[in-house]
Each structure stands twice: as structure tokens, then as C-alpha cells.
Design an enzyme around this catalytic site. Structure first.
Site, PDB file in Angstrom:
ATOM      1  N   GLU A  48     104.889  -6.141  55.210  1.00  0.00           N
ATOM      2  CA  GLU A  48     104.954  -6.255  56.956  1.00  0.00           C
ATOM      3  C   GLU A  48     105.776  -5.300  57.622  1.00  0.00           C
ATOM      4  O   GLU A  48     105.505  -4.558  58.347  1.00  0.00           O
ATOM      5  CB  GLU A  48     105.195  -7.778  57.228  1.00  0.00           C
ATOM      6  CG  GLU A  48     104.154  -8.594  56.671  1.00  0.00           C
ATOM      7  CD  GLU A  48     104.572  -9.078  55.460  1.00  0.00           C
ATOM      8  OE1 GLU A  48     104.139 -10.737  55.090  1.00  0.00           O
ATOM      9  OE2 GLU A  48     105.405  -8.696  54.465  1.00  0.00           O
ATOM     10  N   TRP A 169      84.597   2.448  19.896  1.00  0.00           N
ATOM     11  CA  TRP A 169      85.079   1.459  21.111  1.00  0.00           C
ATOM     12  C   TRP A 169      83.863   0.428  21.170  1.00  0.00           C
ATOM     13  O   TRP A 169      82.609   0.707  21.130  1.00  0.00           O
ATOM     14  CB  TRP A 169      85.115   2.086  22.317  1.00  0.00           C
ATOM     15  CG  TRP A 169      86.060   3.130  22.473  1.00  0.00           C
ATOM     16  CD1 TRP A 169      86.138   4.485  22.444  1.00  0.00           C
ATOM     17  CD2 TRP A 169      87.842   2.951  22.575  1.00  0.00           C
ATOM     18  NE1 TRP A 169      87.453   4.783  22.699  1.00  0.00           N
ATOM     19  CE2 TRP A 169      88.195   3.990  22.544  1.00  0.00           C
ATOM     20  CE3 TRP A 169      88.463   1.560  22.489  1.00  0.00           C
ATOM     21  CZ2 TRP A 169      89.776   3.905  22.720  1.00  0.00           C
ATOM     22  CZ3 TRP A 169      89.835   1.553  22.713  1.00  0.00           C
ATOM     23  CH2 TRP A 169      90.387   2.817  22.586  1.00  0.00           C
ATOM     24  N   GLU A 290      97.375  -8.496  24.665  1.00  0.00           N
ATOM     25  CA  GLU A 290      96.338  -7.464  23.957  1.00  0.00           C
ATOM     26  C   GLU A 290      96.667  -7.659  22.315  1.00  0.00           C
ATOM     27  O   GLU A 290      97.497  -6.998  22.026  1.00  0.00           O
ATOM     28  CB  GLU A 290      96.313  -6.396  24.405  1.00  0.00           C
ATOM     29  CG  GLU A 290      95.931  -6.196  25.762  1.00  0.00           C
ATOM     30  CD  GLU A 290      95.969  -4.566  26.171  1.00  0.00           C
ATOM     31  OE1 GLU A 290      95.071  -3.911  25.582  1.00  0.00           O
ATOM     32  OE2 GLU A 290      96.353  -4.336  27.321  1.00  0.00           O
ATOM     33  N   GLY A 297      95.670 -16.684  18.851  1.00  0.00           N
ATOM     34  CA  GLY A 297      95.292 -18.014  18.362  1.00  0.00           C
ATOM     35  C   GLY A 297      96.406 -19.032  18.657  1.00  0.00           C
ATOM     36  O   GLY A 297      96.380 -20.163  19.210  1.00  0.00           O
TER      37      GLY A 297
END
Length: 360
Positions: A48, A169, A290, A297
Site C-alpha cells: 500500500e 518428462w 519435491e 510418505g
């Protein structure tokens, strides 16, 4: 509001432990943008203040669009609500109340008490974006812990790599670009030593708008490495930013990075809750994971995951009983105890689908 949200998203990952905020000042005519700003790197100015400074006298009688409630108390910066009042703003459009207990609606009340019109209602898409921008801040300001997002890419049959470990990929360029935007907006990225040894990732980020590489983002890379196996020539050690190695035995720890000793009660494993607490204490509000199935897990088993982002290929089936799956760990023995997601949505990225949900 859309422009203010764009500005905020561009600042994400750069202002922690403060939230990423965007602000746009529109002149009295209701059309002309005369100022805009985003949260500056800590301890810089708030959005702001930047927008009002740019607008100067043109802010008088105008409207300011803020992605988060302006604060009304003096912190490292002066109160933004008072700056808005002093600028002569006539209307404030703000979809989200600040979850900080020191604010929590008081900033908006301050504006209303000065005779400024306050509008909270925006379209659903803008509201969702505004809420997501502060989800990490909201958790951190209340608990001191970062907001943990786990992401993976998988084939149509739920595999993250072939039995030979090949994963490049599974998804297309659009999905990968979105994954880079998650890194860009995160304060830290966490992976496991298995991923480092198998893929030697750099864990770099690309600007979500231009697609160009951004050096120094994310600011922290964390490698969970219980037995300190990270090699001295690991690619991520060559990147800008800090690297943290979380170990259970520090005798062979890598001297090129910061080492956290976090042994758990289980032999040869790291206390993941302690690592997450450490990141919160460092001011990290958003952590992206990642990793392979073991670390992913374990995070689920420990109840440390807040959000899941899964990129699914719609045209690839890998197969093979030895192919890698995304989530390992102990897991539950009955369906009643499985991890359930809420507020689940799907987004399309090229030919791939992203499934995004929150751990309920």
C-alpha cells in the site's frame, strides 16, 4: 483487483515472514491507474505504501485495491491504514481480513471510522487467489510453523518414474512451468537424499510470467539426509541461496552447507517435525516438497502436509510392479484412516491435469 493479485503473486517468496500483498491505486475517475506496488523484501515497504507513494496527490478521492487488509499498528513499517487515510483515499476494495491477531479486522475498522468506504466482496476467482496468497502466512502467524505443500508428477497409472528411474518428462512444459512457479513462490524447497543421488537436481525457479530463470530463488534448499550422504559436487550446492542438510548423524555432514542435527527415535532417520519447526523459526512461511516416495510418505505419516499438488499425465501409462510410486511410508491399514483432501479442484495445463487439494 486482478492487477493487485498479479503484483502480490510476483512478490511471493520474497517477503517472508510477511505475506505477499499487492495494491493498486485508481484515480477519482475510476479508470486510471495512478499507483501500484507489492510487498518489498523484508524489512522493506508494504504494498500500500509503495502504491500510494507512486500515486502521490492523484490518490486523493480515488480507490485502492489491496489483496490483504491494511494493518493499523506500527511494526517495521508505519500503519498502512493511516497512510490510506492521509492520502485521501475514498474507497478501499479488500477481499481478505488479515489473520494476524494484531490486525484481524481492526485495519478495516480504522478505515471505516475515518469515513472511507470499504468493500470486501470480489468475484470467486479473485477471492480464491487472495486466500491462497496468504495461506502460508496465516498458518505461520498462528502456529509459528510453515505451510507445507507436497507436489509430484505422475503417469495415468500413478507412477513417478519407470522401473529404471527415468522421469523426464512425465508431464509437458505447461505443467512444469506451473511447478516452477510453486518453487518461485516458496521460501524453501525440501527434497530427500535419494532424489539428490538419483537426479542431482538444482531445484532452481523460473519467473511465472516471463519463464526466465530467477537466481537466488528459492532462498533455502533443504536436503533430508539422515546418514549424511550428500556429495560435495551436488548440483544444488552450486546455486545461489542457502542449503540445509538435515541429518541424524553429523559425523560425515557436508561442510558446504548448514547442518541440522535432527535425529528421530527411529534409527537412521530424521525428525521431520523438528526440521519443519526449524524452518518456521527461520521465518519460512511456505515450504514446497519435491521428493521421492520415502520422504513424501514419511511427511504424510507425521501429519506435516497441508496441501497437495499432483500433476497427472493424461497420455502416459508406465506400468511395471517395480516402477516408482509417489507416496511410501507406513500408510494406514484401513480406508477409514486414509488422508483425505478437501476443497479439491482440477486445473488443465496443456494435456496434463493438476489436482490440488488441502489435507483435511
Amino acid at each position: 483487483m486482478e492487477r493487485a493479485l498479479d503484483l502480490a503473486e510476483g512478490a511471493a517468496g520474497g517477503g517472508a515472514p510477511r505475506p505477499a500483498v499487492g495494491a493498486v491505486v485508481v484515480a477519482r475517475d475510476g479508470e486510471t491507474i495512478v499507483g501500484e506496488g507489492a510487498t518489498q523484501p523484508n524489512p522493506g515497504a508494504h504494498a500500500e505504501a509503495v502504491a500510494l507513494d507512486m500515486a502521490h496527490d492523484a490518490a486523493n478521492g480515488g480507490t485502492i485495491y489491496c489483496t490483504l487488509e491494511p494493518h493499523q499498528f506500527r511494526s517495521t513499517t508505519p500503519p498502512c491504514s493511516q497512510a490510506i487515510i492521509d492520502a485521501g483515499i475514498g474507497r478501499v476494495v479488500c477481499p481478505t481480513v488479515d489473520p494476524n491477531p494484531q490486525v484481524a479486522g481492526r485495519g478495516l475498522e480504522h478505515l471505516k471510522s475515518a469515513g472511507i468506504e470499504v468493500i470486501n466482496d470480489v468475484d470467486d476467482a479473485s477471492q480464491q487467489r487472495a486466500d491462497e496468497l496468504i495461506e502460508g502466512f496465516a498458518k505461520h502467524v498462528k502456529t509459528g510453523l510453515p505451510f507445507v505443500t507436497v507436489k509430484w508428477a505422475m503417469s495415468l497409472d500413478g507412477k513417478i518414474a519407470t522401473r529404471g528411474g527415468d522421469s523426464k518428462w512425465i508431464t509437458g512444459s505447461a505443467a512444469r512451468a506451473h511447478a516452477h512457479s510453486l518453487r518461485y513462490r516458496s521460501d524453501a524447497v525440501m527434497t530427500g537424499i535419494g532424489t539428490v543421488l538419483a537426479d542431482n537436481p538444482r531445484l532452481t525457479a523460473r519467473d511465472p510470467k516471463s519463464g526466465t530463470r530467477v537466481y537466488g530463488r528459492p532462498y533455502i534448499r533443504v536436503v533430508v539426509d539422515s546418514n549424511a550422504k550428500m556429495p560435495d559436487d551436488a548440483a544444488l550446492l552450486e546455486e545461489d541461496g542457502e542449503v540445509i542438510q538435515a541429518v541424524s548423524n553429523g559425523e560425515a555432514a557436508n561442510r558446504r552447507c548448514e547442518v541440522i542435527m535432527a535425529p528421530s527415535q527411529t534409527e537412521d532417520s530424521v525428525d521431520l517435525a523438528a526440521v519443519v519447526r526449524h524452518l518456521g523459526e527461520r521465518g519460512c512461511i511456505n515450504v514446497l516438497v519435491e521428493a521421492g516416495e520415502r520422504l513424501t510418505g514419511s511427511l504424510f505419516d507425521c501429519g506435516l502436509v497441508d496441501k497437495v499438488v499432483v500433476y497427472m499425465s493424461t497420455d502416459k501409462i508406465i506400468g511395471g510392479s517395480d516402477a516408482l510410486s509417489p507416496v511410501g511410508g507406513s500408510g494406514p491399514s484401513v480406508i477409514h484412516d486414509v488422508t483425505r483432501l478437501k476443497n479439491v479442484r482440477m486445473e488443465q495445463f496443456g494435456e496434463d491435469i493438476a489436482i490440488i487439494g488441502y489435507v483435511g
